[in-house]
Design a protein around this motif. Sequence first.
Motif, PDB file in Angstrom:
ATOM      1  N   LEU A  21      -1.177   8.637   2.667  1.00 18.33           N
ATOM      2  CA  LEU A  21      -0.206   7.556   2.818  1.00 18.33           C
ATOM      3  C   LEU A  21       0.790   7.556   1.663  1.00 18.33           C
ATOM      4  O   LEU A  21       1.773   6.836   1.671  1.00 18.33           O
ATOM      5  CB  LEU A  21      -0.929   6.200   2.841  1.00 18.33           C
ATOM      6  N   GLY A  22       0.505   8.340   0.677  1.00 21.11           N
ATOM      7  CA  GLY A  22       1.256   8.371  -0.566  1.00 21.11           C
ATOM      8  C   GLY A  22       0.232   8.804  -1.611  1.00 21.11           C
ATOM      9  O   GLY A  22      -0.321   9.903  -1.516  1.00 21.11           O
ATOM     10  N   ARG A  23      -0.098   7.905  -2.539  1.00 25.39           N
ATOM     11  CA  ARG A  23      -1.178   8.223  -3.488  1.00 25.39           C
ATOM     12  C   ARG A  23      -2.545   8.094  -2.799  1.00 25.39           C
ATOM     13  O   ARG A  23      -3.492   8.788  -3.130  1.00 25.39           O
ATOM     14  CB  ARG A  23      -1.124   7.255  -4.679  1.00 25.39           C
ATOM     15  N   ASN A  24      -2.601   7.154  -1.855  1.00 24.77           N
ATOM     16  CA  ASN A  24      -3.874   6.928  -1.149  1.00 24.77           C
ATOM     17  C   ASN A  24      -4.037   7.895   0.015  1.00 24.77           C
ATOM     18  O   ASN A  24      -3.065   8.246   0.696  1.00 24.77           O
ATOM     19  CB  ASN A  24      -3.924   5.506  -0.600  1.00 24.77           C
ATOM     20  N   LEU A  75       0.878  -1.174   0.000  1.00 26.58           N
ATOM     21  CA  LEU A  75       0.000   0.000   0.000  1.00 26.58           C
ATOM     22  C   LEU A  75       0.915   1.223   0.000  1.00 26.58           C
ATOM     23  O   LEU A  75       1.510   1.565   1.034  1.00 26.58           O
ATOM     24  CB  LEU A  75      -0.858  -0.050   1.275  1.00 26.58           C
ATOM     25  N   ASP A  76       1.062   1.834  -1.146  1.00 25.24           N
ATOM     26  CA  ASP A  76       1.997   2.958  -1.287  1.00 25.24           C
ATOM     27  C   ASP A  76       3.375   2.614  -0.710  1.00 25.24           C
ATOM     28  O   ASP A  76       3.965   3.393   0.056  1.00 25.24           O
ATOM     29  CB  ASP A  76       1.442   4.210  -0.593  1.00 25.24           C
ATOM     30  N   GLY A  77       3.845   1.403  -1.024  1.00 29.18           N
ATOM     31  CA  GLY A  77       5.177   0.994  -0.585  1.00 29.18           C
ATOM     32  C   GLY A  77       5.231   0.378   0.807  1.00 29.18           C
ATOM     33  O   GLY A  77       6.233  -0.204   1.194  1.00 29.18           O
ATOM     34  N   GLN A  78       4.141   0.456   1.573  1.00 33.20           N
ATOM     35  CA  GLN A  78       4.122  -0.145   2.909  1.00 33.20           C
ATOM     36  C   GLN A  78       3.483  -1.526   2.792  1.00 33.20           C
ATOM     37  O   GLN A  78       2.338  -1.649   2.344  1.00 33.20           O
ATOM     38  CB  GLN A  78       3.327   0.726   3.884  1.00 33.20           C
ATOM     39  N   VAL A  79       4.225  -2.564   3.182  1.00 34.65           N
ATOM     40  CA  VAL A  79       3.722  -3.931   3.017  1.00 34.65           C
ATOM     41  C   VAL A  79       2.975  -4.355   4.290  1.00 34.65           C
ATOM     42  O   VAL A  79       3.505  -4.252   5.394  1.00 34.65           O
ATOM     43  CB  VAL A  79       4.875  -4.909   2.703  1.00 34.65           C
TER      44      VAL A  79
END
Lengths: 263, 353
Positions: free
Chosen positions: B315-318, B254-258
């Motif tokens: 969170l990033g894009r989200n 999720l935006d680089g966070q697994v």
Amino acid sequence: MKQNRFWAWVVFLAGAAYFIVPLVATFEFSLRMRRGYYSFDSYASVFSDPNFQTTFGYSVVIGILAIIVGIVVVVPAVYFVRLRMPWLRPVMEFITLLPLIIPAIILVYGYIRLYNSSSIIPFTGSALGTDILLVFAYVTLALPYTYRAVDTGMRTIDVQTLTEAAQIAGANTVQIITAIILPNILVAVLSGAFLTFAIVIGEFTIASLLNRPAFGPYLQNIGANRAYEPAALAIISFIITWGAMGMINVLGHFAPRTSARTD
Amino acid sequence: MAFLDVSNLTKSYGANTVVKGVSFAFDKGEFISLLGPSGCGKTTILRMIAGFETPSSGTIMVDGQDITGLKPNQRKLGMVFQAYALFPNLNVGDNIGFGLKISGVPAEERRARVADMLKLIGLPGFEKRYPYEMSGGQQQRVALARAIAPRPRMLLLDEPLSALDAKIRVSLREEIRAIQRELGITTVFVTHDQEEALSISDRIVVMNAGNIEQLGAPHDIYNMPRTRFVATFVGQLNNLDATVVDPAAQTVSLDGQVITVPNLPASSTAGAAIVLTVRPEVLSIGQRQGNELALHGTVEDVTFLGSVIRIRVALGRNVVSLDTFNDQRAAPPQRGAPIEITLAGKDLLVLAN
């Protein structure tokens, strides 16, 4: 600002004088039957004339019948057009305006040609038939006013929702029109009725050419043969017409009140 | 056998089909809501049940009787309209007694029934009042009494609360539900307000573009939305675009966070784009017992809603929204500040599109 108001009053008074002065003059003249001083002799003469009573009575009856037929025809027609066939409204508007465009004399000649004693529907073949024809002619003549009065009345209520509310409660179409729609537009219907009455009571052309003993031809006859009585009759006619118009105004206060509230 | 059985109901206006082969069945005494946005076909279905619209195809059965071809006045149903639709020329007593009068109930019996109805709706002694003398809430209660006075087989409510102020709306919907329970009358309620539907229904039919999206109890509809539409339409919802990392380990990025998503379908493939959803109220700021997943982001916006503070976290894009109770002793987070949000993995749903 004051200047503006001054000229507004001048225009208003000039306009009012245009209508009131002839009326006052006519009234004054109608009181002069007895030489030397004012009296209501011309009115007494009119009221005691048996022809006045019969023609006036005849026109009142024809007027009431025209009102009843008009309501029976126009109310359901406007109701169904509003409810089921809204696309027909422009057509209805046009048709109901025709009596204002087509002169009464054209209408009555058409009637005479169509309904003469040798036609399939010989209305003019009997006195009763001609009376019926006269009633229908007056319904037609009053159509522009009756239709608009009823249509305006229906616009003030939510015809569709009220119809559906009555339908789901078990009512049929006749019950809906008589118990719900008509009472809610009664004021508008009565406005149309008084306008019809005002038109019918002095109408000359159709009554005269159909040779019916109506008030209009009587007015014309008196006007051609007497001096003071026509003035008295003019005033009486004005009072009747204004009375009818005044009733419309009074009735406006009894129109159904809106109950759209959010609280 | 179902009390209300609607099967394959379709309604088209020319080439435009507004109800597309809808079927549902409900038991006697149920309070059913048809919920959906404007133009989804819910009102058309109600109007077809009432008989105001003719179905293009399909049947409507009530208590074992096929009513599809019957006129509205033959269906023995009661209905309450959005615009109250009380008869302006009749007083309250005559409005309530209208259906009884039409069906030939004697005047004495009618009067008694009207008095009973007025007691039921909490307006005793209002018989002689006219609609314009009453508030909107009172008028709608009279409309309800008018609908149920003839003891209809079923009650239809067409957005009856929409024209009312917010406070009246809440109190009246509770009143409607209480009366419905007392009488045990099967009720179909049309609304576009999800809170209304969730609060008073036994079951909800969520509709979209002429189709049923989901049918179920309020609890199921809210907690287990079956489609993306239901999830977004009923309640607030965060939709998060993610990528499957390892289907076997149920991990997604999720935006680089697994993170681990227990609900990830076994059929997922690595690298596939998926949409995760999560309700704002299950997210917490900082660590909390039972929340095994953590996400890091930046506070984008803080909205004060009185008892609740809604925080938008990028969170990033989200971007996710989360709701937290207003704590008078602590200042709300500042915009631009880094923030850690936590949640339980089971609360992350993977939606079918």
